[in-house]
Design a protein around this motif. Structure first.
Motif, PDB file in Angstrom:
ATOM      1  N   ASN A 116       0.823  -1.211   0.000  1.00 30.86           N
ATOM      2  CA  ASN A 116       0.000   0.000   0.000  1.00 30.86           C
ATOM      3  C   ASN A 116       0.857   1.261   0.000  1.00 30.86           C
ATOM      4  O   ASN A 116       0.522   2.251  -0.661  1.00 30.86           O
ATOM      5  CB  ASN A 116      -0.939  -0.008   1.207  1.00 30.86           C
ATOM      6  CG  ASN A 116      -2.157  -0.865   0.972  1.00 30.86           C
ATOM      7  OD1 ASN A 116      -3.161  -0.416   0.434  1.00 30.86           O
ATOM      8  ND2 ASN A 116      -2.082  -2.138   1.353  1.00 30.86           N
ATOM      9  N   ALA A 117       1.970   1.234   0.736  1.00 31.93           N
ATOM     10  CA  ALA A 117       2.886   2.385   0.701  1.00 31.93           C
ATOM     11  C   ALA A 117       3.439   2.562  -0.710  1.00 31.93           C
ATOM     12  O   ALA A 117       3.588   3.689  -1.196  1.00 31.93           O
ATOM     13  CB  ALA A 117       4.024   2.177   1.702  1.00 31.93           C
ATOM     14  N   LEU A 120       0.816   4.175  -2.869  1.00 31.70           N
ATOM     15  CA  LEU A 120       0.767   5.617  -2.588  1.00 31.70           C
ATOM     16  C   LEU A 120       1.931   6.342  -3.259  1.00 31.70           C
ATOM     17  O   LEU A 120       1.745   7.381  -3.917  1.00 31.70           O
ATOM     18  CB  LEU A 120       0.795   5.859  -1.075  1.00 31.70           C
ATOM     19  CG  LEU A 120       0.875   7.328  -0.626  1.00 31.70           C
ATOM     20  CD1 LEU A 120      -0.290   8.138  -1.177  1.00 31.70           C
ATOM     21  CD2 LEU A 120       0.920   7.419   0.898  1.00 31.70           C
ATOM     22  N   TYR A 123       1.297   6.607  -6.930  1.00 29.89           N
ATOM     23  CA  TYR A 123       0.363   7.691  -7.261  1.00 29.89           C
ATOM     24  C   TYR A 123       1.052   9.053  -7.185  1.00 29.89           C
ATOM     25  O   TYR A 123       0.851   9.925  -8.036  1.00 29.89           O
ATOM     26  CB  TYR A 123      -0.832   7.672  -6.294  1.00 29.89           C
ATOM     27  CG  TYR A 123      -1.821   6.547  -6.506  1.00 29.89           C
ATOM     28  CD1 TYR A 123      -2.040   6.007  -7.760  1.00 29.89           C
ATOM     29  CD2 TYR A 123      -2.562   6.047  -5.431  1.00 29.89           C
ATOM     30  CE1 TYR A 123      -2.968   4.986  -7.946  1.00 29.89           C
ATOM     31  CE2 TYR A 123      -3.489   5.028  -5.613  1.00 29.89           C
ATOM     32  CZ  TYR A 123      -3.688   4.499  -6.876  1.00 29.89           C
ATOM     33  OH  TYR A 123      -4.601   3.506  -7.054  1.00 29.89           O
ATOM     34  N   VAL A 124       1.882   9.222  -6.131  1.00 33.05           N
ATOM     35  CA  VAL A 124       2.583  10.499  -5.965  1.00 33.05           C
ATOM     36  C   VAL A 124       3.571  10.716  -7.114  1.00 33.05           C
ATOM     37  O   VAL A 124       3.668  11.809  -7.686  1.00 33.05           O
ATOM     38  CB  VAL A 124       3.310  10.551  -4.603  1.00 33.05           C
ATOM     39  CG1 VAL A 124       4.224  11.772  -4.518  1.00 33.05           C
ATOM     40  CG2 VAL A 124       2.298  10.568  -3.463  1.00 33.05           C
ATOM     41  N   VAL A 280      -4.158   9.943  -5.540  1.00 34.45           N
ATOM     42  CA  VAL A 280      -3.245  10.090  -4.394  1.00 34.45           C
ATOM     43  C   VAL A 280      -4.030   9.944  -3.091  1.00 34.45           C
ATOM     44  O   VAL A 280      -3.570   9.319  -2.134  1.00 34.45           O
ATOM     45  CB  VAL A 280      -2.503  11.446  -4.451  1.00 34.45           C
ATOM     46  CG1 VAL A 280      -1.726  11.685  -3.156  1.00 34.45           C
ATOM     47  CG2 VAL A 280      -1.559  11.490  -5.645  1.00 34.45           C
ATOM     48  N   ALA A 281      -5.225  10.532  -3.055  1.00 32.76           N
ATOM     49  CA  ALA A 281      -6.076  10.409  -1.864  1.00 32.76           C
ATOM     50  C   ALA A 281      -6.429   8.939  -1.612  1.00 32.76           C
ATOM     51  O   ALA A 281      -6.451   8.483  -0.458  1.00 32.76           O
ATOM     52  CB  ALA A 281      -7.347  11.235  -2.039  1.00 32.76           C
ATOM     53  N   GLY A 283      -4.594   6.306  -2.438  1.00 37.38           N
ATOM     54  CA  GLY A 283      -3.391   5.680  -1.902  1.00 37.38           C
ATOM     55  C   GLY A 283      -3.131   6.066  -0.460  1.00 37.38           C
ATOM     56  O   GLY A 283      -2.710   5.236   0.355  1.00 37.38           O
ATOM     57  N   PHE A 284      -3.391   7.330  -0.124  1.00 35.99           N
ATOM     58  CA  PHE A 284      -3.172   7.802   1.247  1.00 35.99           C
ATOM     59  C   PHE A 284      -4.110   7.084   2.215  1.00 35.99           C
ATOM     60  O   PHE A 284      -3.687   6.610   3.279  1.00 35.99           O
ATOM     61  CB  PHE A 284      -3.393   9.312   1.306  1.00 35.99           C
ATOM     62  CG  PHE A 284      -3.167   9.913   2.662  1.00 35.99           C
ATOM     63  CD1 PHE A 284      -1.884  10.100   3.144  1.00 35.99           C
ATOM     64  CD2 PHE A 284      -4.239  10.280   3.468  1.00 35.99           C
ATOM     65  CE1 PHE A 284      -1.665  10.647   4.405  1.00 35.99           C
ATOM     66  CE2 PHE A 284      -4.036  10.821   4.730  1.00 35.99           C
ATOM     67  CZ  PHE A 284      -2.743  11.005   5.197  1.00 35.99           C
ATOM     68  N   VAL A 285      -5.392   6.991   1.853  1.00 30.82           N
ATOM     69  CA  VAL A 285      -6.376   6.320   2.717  1.00 30.82           C
ATOM     70  C   VAL A 285      -6.019   4.842   2.884  1.00 30.82           C
ATOM     71  O   VAL A 285      -6.072   4.292   4.002  1.00 30.82           O
ATOM     72  CB  VAL A 285      -7.799   6.474   2.137  1.00 30.82           C
ATOM     73  CG1 VAL A 285      -8.786   5.565   2.851  1.00 30.82           C
ATOM     74  CG2 VAL A 285      -8.252   7.922   2.251  1.00 30.82           C
ATOM     75  N   THR A 287      -3.108   3.438   2.743  1.00 35.54           N
ATOM     76  CA  THR A 287      -1.917   3.287   3.580  1.00 35.54           C
ATOM     77  C   THR A 287      -2.231   3.534   5.054  1.00 35.54           C
ATOM     78  O   THR A 287      -1.776   2.780   5.930  1.00 35.54           O
ATOM     79  CB  THR A 287      -0.813   4.259   3.104  1.00 35.54           C
ATOM     80  OG1 THR A 287      -0.547   4.026   1.718  1.00 35.54           O
ATOM     81  CG2 THR A 287       0.463   4.056   3.896  1.00 35.54           C
ATOM     82  N   ILE A 288      -2.999   4.565   5.351  1.00 33.24           N
ATOM     83  CA  ILE A 288      -3.346   4.880   6.740  1.00 33.24           C
ATOM     84  C   ILE A 288      -4.112   3.725   7.381  1.00 33.24           C
ATOM     85  O   ILE A 288      -3.823   3.293   8.514  1.00 33.24           O
ATOM     86  CB  ILE A 288      -4.181   6.174   6.823  1.00 33.24           C
ATOM     87  CG1 ILE A 288      -3.327   7.388   6.442  1.00 33.24           C
ATOM     88  CG2 ILE A 288      -4.785   6.344   8.215  1.00 33.24           C
ATOM     89  CD1 ILE A 288      -2.162   7.634   7.374  1.00 33.24           C
TER      90      ILE A 288
END
Length: 483
Positions: A116-117, A120, A123-124, A280-281, A283-285, A287-288
């Motif tokens: 998942n990281a 993210l 995506y970045v 990106v959002a 991927g962020f969700v 990962t969190i």
């Protein structure tokens, strides 16, 4: 690949069908890696199999980065896919075999955490490299993946070999050193070594550093015990492992991860920049929430987390289907439906990441008996990759045929069936040693009684200071099922 696909299509001037194949074919290519990884890891060890996976990753990323046409790109995708198959099979198996029972869920979920990281970061990097000229941007998006593979291959050389693999080779002295370092206490290390020796068929009185085993295990005879003449426990384990891998992918996660820019476009976001920022959002969700899951696995248990996760996925997918259908049938832009669609995509990946995502890898890597673990896990990964490949290579065709909303209603239906399967078939494995697993399986809905019997065994061992030989003693083995 999700962001790169936008620019690959423009640069190479290829069709949606070519994009579908490019997206999903990696998962089918990875079948070769996962099929070979079980036997490879039994032959050269878990650790060097990870090094091999890193080397294959490196070559695949460079080939894709330097691709000059579609055929060249597909070849690079093939090489990278083989590396994916190797890594997806060996990483959770290695981690499960090194980890103590008290933190196995936390540690075995780490491969999924860093997947998942990686998503993210992908995506970045897509967003960052999208500012470059089209012909250069997508090549850097893909080629930059060679950097982590070098770190992986070098870093793993500093790690110990799996104690279970060492015991299968008769290298008890090395296995004992690893267990002393990776157990919560020296007493636990001794108990783990005794359990592994029993499972490997080595007499308990053998304490030499090197012992002669009747036949060093390089995976011989495994397929017969897995498929031809399985015990009731092994049959149940195999059904559970294949089922959890199938439903993880059939519920649509790769459609969301790979095609999120298209989903957001269908929801009403037209700008390439805004679509990439929205991914990106995602991927962020992811990962969190996967990080949150790592801390809950060994506290809450596998079943409660998995069932809650799948229940949330069903609600998110159904609501996403409703909102996309409303947008699809409306002649004007409905802002509330656009916001609801984006919220439900984020909700879906959050629920997936807190349960279904990590637990699939944790569960399938910890339930197989020692001798069957590597190749049994590779079967689960093979099913995972085939299902993922089918979803990835057909999603555009699917939503063209039954609408984008209809596609997510279909995924919601699959997730509902998954919840029923998990509730019925999967026993709780929290806190159980890897050598305990066969006792839990084979009884289906009666697994709670088996769990109680295992706890009774533990209490008796604490009282007696060693494994008991009373009538309540639980023996493990793959040749026959003791009830």
């Amino acid at each position: 690949m999700s962001g790169a696909a936008i620019f690959i299509k423009k640069d190479l001037k290829i069709s949606d069908t070519h994009i579908e194949i490019l997206m999903g074919i990696l998962n089918l290519y990875s079948l070769l890696g996962s099929a070979a990884a079980g036997r490879t890891s039994d032959w050269i060890g878990r650790r060097y199999t990870i090094v091999l996976a890193g080397a294959i990753f490196f070559a695949g990323a460079l080939l894709m980065g330097f691709a000059t046409n579609y055929s060249f790109l597909m070849f690079g995708r093939f090489v990278a896919g083989v590396g994916v198959g190797y890594a997806l099979m060996i990483a959770p198996v290695y981690t499960a075999e090194v980890s103590p029972a008290s933190s196995r869920g936390f540690l075995t979920s780490f491969p999924e955490v860093f997947i998942n990281a990686g998503i993210l970061l992908g995506y970045v990097s897509n967003y960052a490299f999208s500012k470059l000229p089209t012909h250069l941007g997508w090549r850097l998006m893909l080629g930059v993946g060679s950097i982590p593979s070098v770190l992986l291959a070098v870093g793993v050389l500093a790690m110990p070999e799996s104690p279970r693999w060492l015991v299968m080779q008769g290298r008890l002295g090395e296995a004992k050193k690893v267990l002393d370092k990776t157990s919560d206490s020296l007493d636990e290390a001794q108990l783990r070594l005794a359990d592994i020796k029993e499972a490997a068929g080595i007499p308990e009185h053998c304490t030499d550093d090197i012992v002669e085993v009747s036949k060093k295990s390089h995976g011989e005879g495994v397929w017969k015990e897995l498929l031809v003449h399985p015990t009731p426990a092994v049959r149940h384990i195999l059904i559970s492992a294949i089922g959890i891998h199938f439903f993880q992918q059939a519920s649509g996660i790769d459609a969301v991860v790979l095609y999120s820019p298209r989903i957001f476009e269908k929801a009403g976001i037209k700008s390439d920049d805004q679509k990439l920022l929205a991914t990106v959002a995602v991927g962020f969700v992811k990962t969190i929430f996967i990080l949150t899951a790592t801390f809950l696995l060994d506290k809450i248990g596998r079943r409660p987390l998995l069932l809650s996760s799948v229940g949330g996925m069903v609600l998110s997918l159904a609501t996403l289907g409703v909102s996309l259908t409303i947008i699809d049938q409306s002649d004007e832009k409905l802002m509330w439906a656009v916001v609801l669609s984006i919220t439900m995509v984020l909700s879906y990946v959050a629920f997936f990441s807190i349960g279904m995502g990590p637990i699939t890898w944790v569960y399938s890597s910890e339930i197989f008996p020692l001798k069957l673990r590597a190749q049994g896990s590779s079967m689960g990964v093979a099913v995972n990759r085939v299902t993922s490949g089918v979803i990835s290579m057909s999603f555009i065709s699917l939503y063209n045929a039954i609408t984008i909303g209809g596609s997510f209603f279909l995924f919601a239906g699959v997730a509902t069936v998954a919840w029923i399967f998990f509730y019925t078939m999967l026993p709780e494995t929290q806190g159980r040693t890897l050598e305990d697993m066969e006792v839990l399986f084979g009884k289906f809905h009666k697994w709670r009684a088996a769990n109680a019997l295992l706890k009774k065994k533990e209490q008796m061992e604490l009282v007696n200071g060693a494994s008991t030989t009373t009538d309540d003693h639980i023996q493990l083995g793959t040749k026959e099922q003791r009830n």
